[in-house]
Design a protein around this motif. Structure first.
Motif, PDB file in Angstrom:
ATOM      1  N   ARG A 170      -8.185  -3.131  -5.453  1.00  0.00           N
ATOM      2  CA  ARG A 170      -9.026  -1.949  -5.184  1.00  0.00           C
ATOM      3  C   ARG A 170     -10.251  -1.889  -6.087  1.00  0.00           C
ATOM      4  NH1 ARG A 170      -4.358   2.422  -3.371  1.00  0.00           N
ATOM      5  NH2 ARG A 170      -3.740   1.121  -1.603  1.00  0.00           N
ATOM      6  N   ASP A 175     -11.212  10.220  -1.765  1.00  0.00           N
ATOM      7  CA  ASP A 175     -12.446   9.938  -2.529  1.00  0.00           C
ATOM      8  C   ASP A 175     -13.287   8.890  -1.826  1.00  0.00           C
ATOM      9  OD1 ASP A 175     -11.762  11.542  -4.892  1.00  0.00           O
ATOM     10  OD2 ASP A 175     -10.119  10.115  -5.058  1.00  0.00           O
ATOM     11  N   PHE A 176     -12.606   7.894  -1.271  1.00  0.00           N
ATOM     12  CA  PHE A 176     -13.324   6.808  -0.609  1.00  0.00           C
ATOM     13  C   PHE A 176     -14.137   7.351   0.569  1.00  0.00           C
ATOM     14  CE2 PHE A 176     -13.290   3.673   2.895  1.00  0.00           C
ATOM     15  CZ  PHE A 176     -14.009   2.638   2.313  1.00  0.00           C
ATOM     16  N   PHE A 177     -13.479   8.055   1.480  1.00  0.00           N
ATOM     17  CA  PHE A 177     -14.205   8.499   2.683  1.00  0.00           C
ATOM     18  C   PHE A 177     -15.251   9.565   2.334  1.00  0.00           C
ATOM     19  CE2 PHE A 177     -10.557   6.401   4.698  1.00  0.00           C
ATOM     20  CZ  PHE A 177     -11.255   5.589   5.572  1.00  0.00           C
ATOM     21  N   ALA A 222     -16.921   9.611  -0.382  1.00  0.00           N
ATOM     22  CA  ALA A 222     -18.038   8.870  -0.987  1.00  0.00           C
ATOM     23  C   ALA A 222     -18.999   8.346   0.083  1.00  0.00           C
ATOM     24  CB  ALA A 222     -17.511   7.711  -1.836  1.00  0.00           C
ATOM     25  N   TYR A 223     -18.475   8.105   1.283  1.00  0.00           N
ATOM     26  CA  TYR A 223     -19.342   7.616   2.366  1.00  0.00           C
ATOM     27  C   TYR A 223     -19.809   8.731   3.293  1.00  0.00           C
ATOM     28  CZ  TYR A 223     -18.600   3.007   0.661  1.00  0.00           C
ATOM     29  OH  TYR A 223     -18.613   1.915  -0.163  1.00  0.00           O
ATOM     30  N   VAL A 278     -10.720   9.611  10.970  1.00  0.00           N
ATOM     31  CA  VAL A 278      -9.692   8.910  10.195  1.00  0.00           C
ATOM     32  C   VAL A 278      -8.677   9.928   9.687  1.00  0.00           C
ATOM     33  CG1 VAL A 278     -11.019   8.987   8.010  1.00  0.00           C
ATOM     34  CG2 VAL A 278      -9.265   7.247   8.326  1.00  0.00           C
ATOM     35  N   GLU A 279      -7.418   9.520   9.672  1.00  0.00           N
ATOM     36  CA  GLU A 279      -6.364  10.360   9.099  1.00  0.00           C
ATOM     37  C   GLU A 279      -6.051   9.853   7.707  1.00  0.00           C
ATOM     38  OE1 GLU A 279      -2.968  12.040  11.622  1.00  0.00           O
ATOM     39  OE2 GLU A 279      -3.449  10.106  12.496  1.00  0.00           O
ATOM     40  N   ALA A 331      -7.848   7.580  -0.839  1.00  0.00           N
ATOM     41  CA  ALA A 331      -8.613   7.458   0.404  1.00  0.00           C
ATOM     42  C   ALA A 331      -9.534   8.676   0.591  1.00  0.00           C
ATOM     43  CB  ALA A 331      -7.668   7.323   1.583  1.00  0.00           C
ATOM     44  N   GLU A 366      -8.743   2.760  10.516  1.00  0.00           N
ATOM     45  CA  GLU A 366      -7.745   2.663   9.451  1.00  0.00           C
ATOM     46  C   GLU A 366      -8.204   1.569   8.500  1.00  0.00           C
ATOM     47  OE1 GLU A 366      -3.411   2.552  10.027  1.00  0.00           O
ATOM     48  OE2 GLU A 366      -3.841   3.108  12.099  1.00  0.00           O
ATOM     49  N   ILE A 367      -8.034   1.807   7.203  1.00  0.00           N
ATOM     50  CA  ILE A 367      -8.382   0.787   6.201  1.00  0.00           C
ATOM     51  C   ILE A 367      -7.268   0.750   5.162  1.00  0.00           C
ATOM     52  CG2 ILE A 367     -10.043   0.068   4.441  1.00  0.00           C
ATOM     53  CD1 ILE A 367     -12.212   1.559   5.856  1.00  0.00           C
ATOM     54  N   LEU A 368      -6.789  -0.440   4.877  1.00  0.00           N
ATOM     55  CA  LEU A 368      -5.774  -0.604   3.836  1.00  0.00           C
ATOM     56  C   LEU A 368      -6.256  -1.665   2.868  1.00  0.00           C
ATOM     57  CD1 LEU A 368      -2.576  -0.995   6.062  1.00  0.00           C
ATOM     58  CD2 LEU A 368      -3.364   1.092   4.952  1.00  0.00           C
ATOM     59  N   VAL A 369      -6.241  -1.348   1.589  1.00  0.00           N
ATOM     60  CA  VAL A 369      -6.612  -2.349   0.590  1.00  0.00           C
ATOM     61  C   VAL A 369      -5.441  -2.499  -0.379  1.00  0.00           C
ATOM     62  CG1 VAL A 369      -8.211  -2.898  -1.297  1.00  0.00           C
ATOM     63  CG2 VAL A 369      -9.080  -1.929   0.845  1.00  0.00           C
ATOM     64  N   GLN A 418     -14.921  -3.239  -3.577  1.00  0.00           N
ATOM     65  CA  GLN A 418     -15.776  -3.152  -2.378  1.00  0.00           C
ATOM     66  C   GLN A 418     -15.146  -3.751  -1.114  1.00  0.00           C
ATOM     67  OE1 GLN A 418     -19.407  -1.789  -2.986  1.00  0.00           O
ATOM     68  NE2 GLN A 418     -17.918  -0.960  -4.410  1.00  0.00           N
ATOM     69  N   ILE A 419     -13.834  -3.923  -1.141  1.00  0.00           N
ATOM     70  CA  ILE A 419     -13.176  -4.445   0.066  1.00  0.00           C
ATOM     71  C   ILE A 419     -13.121  -3.355   1.136  1.00  0.00           C
ATOM     72  CG2 ILE A 419     -10.976  -5.301   1.000  1.00  0.00           C
ATOM     73  CD1 ILE A 419     -10.610  -6.749  -1.702  1.00  0.00           C
ATOM     74  N   VAL A 452       0.846  -1.201   0.000  1.00  0.00           N
ATOM     75  CA  VAL A 452       0.000   0.000   0.000  1.00  0.00           C
ATOM     76  C   VAL A 452       0.879   1.248   0.000  1.00  0.00           C
ATOM     77  CG1 VAL A 452      -1.628   1.328   1.425  1.00  0.00           C
ATOM     78  CG2 VAL A 452      -1.993  -1.121   1.069  1.00  0.00           C
TER      79      VAL A 452
HETATM   80  C1  LIG Z   1      -9.132   4.039   0.386  1.00  0.00           C
HETATM   81  C2  LIG Z   1      -9.150   2.531   0.140  1.00  0.00           C
HETATM   82  C3  LIG Z   1      -9.178   1.843   1.489  1.00  0.00           C
HETATM   83  C4  LIG Z   1     -10.433   2.189  -0.678  1.00  0.00           C
HETATM   84  O1  LIG Z   1     -10.537   0.777  -0.776  1.00  0.00           O
HETATM   85  P1  LIG Z   1     -11.343   0.049  -1.989  1.00  0.00           P
HETATM   86  O2  LIG Z   1     -11.547  -1.353  -1.588  1.00  0.00           O
HETATM   87  O3  LIG Z   1     -10.660   0.295  -3.260  1.00  0.00           O
HETATM   88  O4  LIG Z   1     -12.724   0.843  -1.971  1.00  0.00           O
HETATM   89  P2  LIG Z   1     -14.157   0.279  -2.449  1.00  0.00           P
HETATM   90  O5  LIG Z   1     -14.009  -0.607  -3.631  1.00  0.00           O
HETATM   91  O6  LIG Z   1     -14.863  -0.331  -1.272  1.00  0.00           O
HETATM   92  O7  LIG Z   1     -14.860   1.630  -2.859  1.00  0.00           O
HETATM   93  C5  LIG Z   1     -16.089   2.054  -2.356  1.00  0.00           C
HETATM   94  C6  LIG Z   1     -16.458   3.399  -2.956  1.00  0.00           C
HETATM   95  O8  LIG Z   1     -15.503   4.394  -2.535  1.00  0.00           O
HETATM   96  C7  LIG Z   1     -15.272   5.306  -3.631  1.00  0.00           C
HETATM   97  N1  LIG Z   1     -13.880   5.184  -4.097  1.00  0.00           N
HETATM   98  C8  LIG Z   1     -12.965   4.264  -3.700  1.00  0.00           C
HETATM   99  N2  LIG Z   1     -11.787   4.473  -4.349  1.00  0.00           N
HETATM  100  C9  LIG Z   1     -11.973   5.523  -5.169  1.00  0.00           C
HETATM  101  C10 LIG Z   1     -11.151   6.201  -6.098  1.00  0.00           C
HETATM  102  N3  LIG Z   1      -9.891   5.806  -6.316  1.00  0.00           N
HETATM  103  N4  LIG Z   1     -11.661   7.257  -6.774  1.00  0.00           N
HETATM  104  C11 LIG Z   1     -12.938   7.643  -6.583  1.00  0.00           C
HETATM  105  N5  LIG Z   1     -13.791   7.021  -5.723  1.00  0.00           N
HETATM  106  C12 LIG Z   1     -13.307   5.981  -5.015  1.00  0.00           C
HETATM  107  C13 LIG Z   1     -16.237   4.888  -4.728  1.00  0.00           C
HETATM  108  O9  LIG Z   1     -17.454   5.579  -4.504  1.00  0.00           O
HETATM  109  C14 LIG Z   1     -16.388   3.413  -4.461  1.00  0.00           C
HETATM  110  O10 LIG Z   1     -17.586   2.864  -4.976  1.00  0.00           O
HETATM  111  P3  LIG Z   1     -17.626   2.374  -6.528  1.00  0.00           P
HETATM  112  O11 LIG Z   1     -16.391   1.564  -6.772  1.00  0.00           O
HETATM  113  O12 LIG Z   1     -18.884   1.569  -6.570  1.00  0.00           O
HETATM  114  O13 LIG Z   1     -17.675   3.622  -7.345  1.00  0.00           O
HETATM  115  C15 LIG Z   1      -7.914   2.079  -0.686  1.00  0.00           C
HETATM  116  O14 LIG Z   1      -7.796   2.911  -1.835  1.00  0.00           O
HETATM  117  C16 LIG Z   1      -6.618   2.151   0.097  1.00  0.00           C
HETATM  118  O15 LIG Z   1      -6.226   1.180   0.724  1.00  0.00           O
HETATM  119  N6  LIG Z   1      -5.934   3.285   0.046  1.00  0.00           N
HETATM  120  C17 LIG Z   1      -4.630   3.439   0.697  1.00  0.00           C
HETATM  121  C18 LIG Z   1      -4.677   3.342   2.187  1.00  0.00           C
HETATM  122  C19 LIG Z   1      -5.282   4.537   2.836  1.00  0.00           C
HETATM  123  O16 LIG Z   1      -4.906   5.656   2.555  1.00  0.00           O
HETATM  124  N7  LIG Z   1      -6.222   4.309   3.756  1.00  0.00           N
HETATM  125  C20 LIG Z   1      -6.916   5.371   4.468  1.00  0.00           C
HETATM  126  C21 LIG Z   1      -6.256   5.835   5.671  1.00  0.00           C
HETATM  127  S1  LIG Z   1      -6.297   4.673   6.958  1.00  0.00           S
END
Ligand SMILES: CC(C)(COP(=O)(O)OP(=O)(O)OC[C@H]1O[C@@H](n2cnc3c(N)ncnc32)[C@H](O)[C@@H]1OP(=O)(O)O)[C@@H](O)C(=O)NCCC(=O)NCCS
Length: 345
Positions: free
Chosen positions: A97, A133-135, A137-138, A123-124, A131, A89-92, A100-101, A26
């Protein structure tokens, strides 16, 4: 794909190694200039918490038992319940990626926070990574912005630094303590921290809370040690009174000994303007240079609004690296959005 709760305290050594592999995969994508993590004391780092805090972790594996076989898991998540907030914290894994993990891990975290009666998640997130965009999105919202700065020790001008270290008003004694403040300074040390906290409210979420009273301070020193984080402090003691005018803390993690974290640096308001902040930070760098020969970089975080500290950091040679964002999410709204509670809840 399977999500399961995972306890680093009882995990096998191979599982811990698999988790380190995930961390590094990651990191290589999201923070490519950051040094890699090592296995040394990673179990302690993952499992030890402050008294009163509780941590739960989950792993996602493609096939059950992957981590035990030395295969990096597809994802890992944790929640730390502290005070009235759940820090997640979430790491994928980069190869897994947008499947939906992340969502599955967030669902477990929200389910737990909800069942424990917590209202808020924090969350940081490193600026400029997906990340954000992910957070968003929720429905998480940005609560606080910090700037991470980095100092590469091989760029330090040690002669100039000597002037900064010595450039402090008469009447201040600068002292260095590996391992943390000694017993006779604990009360004064906690008092200085408490005074600065009361002085101005920066508005952060306190995801990394500081310790403002002696007992809590002692507990946090013990916790750092138990997690494999080696603490160094430099204090400015007022010679006449014995009070602490300023302090700075650096931690060298056994899990990543090349890069230290500079934690709190505080100067008590009535002692500002005498060169204390600059002197304690400069002295710290000299001490680290001899105490930690493997150390190459120091990273630190400042509130984007903390101009005096940013100025001192620039004088010492720290360079702004990237923004660091604290997001917060409402547990009830997340529980609904993730289908944990019904829409009428
Ligand atoms: C952030 C992270 C955890 C997302 O994990 P992921 O499994 O890819 O996310 P999901 O597949 O569950 O995505 C869910 C929704 O989030 C949004 N999303 C996730 N990644 C995105 C991206 N790169 N760009 C835009 N939207 C995104 C989308 O709305 C997505 O739904 P969709 O795929 O149906 O459009 C992953 O990118 C990661 O590990 N990043 C690095 C670690 C990190 O910085 N973690 C956060 C701090 S602890």
């Amino acid at each position: 794909m399977k999500v399961r709760e995972w306890d680093p305290r009882t995990a096998s050594a191979t599982e811990i190694t698999s988790l380190v592999a995930l961390l590094n995969e990651v990191s290589a994508v999201d923070l490519p200039d950051d040094p890699l993590w090592h296995d040394g004391r990673m179990r302690d780092y993952l499992s030890v918490t402050m008294p009163g805090e509780r941590k739960t972790m989950w792993l996602v594996e493609e096939t059950p038992g992957d981590a035990a076989r030395g295969v990096a898991p597809l994802g890992a998540g944790s929640i730390l319940l502290l005070g009235d907030i759940g820090v997640v914290e979430i790491l994928v894994h980069p190869k897994a990626r947008r499947q939906q993990i992340g969502r599955a891990l967030l669902t477990e975290q929200v389910r737990l926070a909800h069942s424990e009666g917590f209202d808020l998640l924090g969350v940081e997130v490193a600026g400029g990574t997906c990340a954000v965009d992910f957070f968003e999105a929720y429905g998480f919202t940005l609560a606080f912005t910090e700037i991470r700065s980095l100092l590469s020790l091989n760029t330090v001008d040690w002669f100039t630094l000597g002037d900064l270290a010595a450039g402090v008003g008469a009447g201040y004694q600068i002292e260095f303590y590996p391992g943390g403040p000694p017993d006779h300074l604990i009360a004064a040390y906690a008092a200085a921290k408490a005074e600065v906290r009361d002085d101005y409210e920066l508005g952060d979420l306190e995801l990394r809370p500081s310790s403002y009273e002696p007992q809590r301070l002692q507990a946090s020193l013990n916790t750092l040690d138990a997690r494999g984080l080696k603490l160094y402090v430099v204090v400015a003691v007022v010679e006449k009174t014995g009070e602490i005018a300023g302090l700075t803390e650096v931690v060298v993690p056994a899990q990543r000994p090349g890069r230290a974290d500079q934690y709190d640096t505080v100067v008590v308001p009535r002692h500002r303007g005498y060169g204390v902040g600059r002197a304690i930070k400069a002295r710290m760098l000299f001490e680290l240079r001899s105490a930690e020969p493997k150390l190459t970089e120091v990273q630190t975080w400042n509130a984007a609004v903390n101009e005096p500290l940013i100025k001192v950091n620039q004088e010492l040679g720290f360079l702004a690296d990237r923004s660091w964002l604290e997001y917060e999410g409402d547990v009830a709204a997340l529980a609904q959005r993730l289908g944990i509670t019904g829409t009428s809840a």
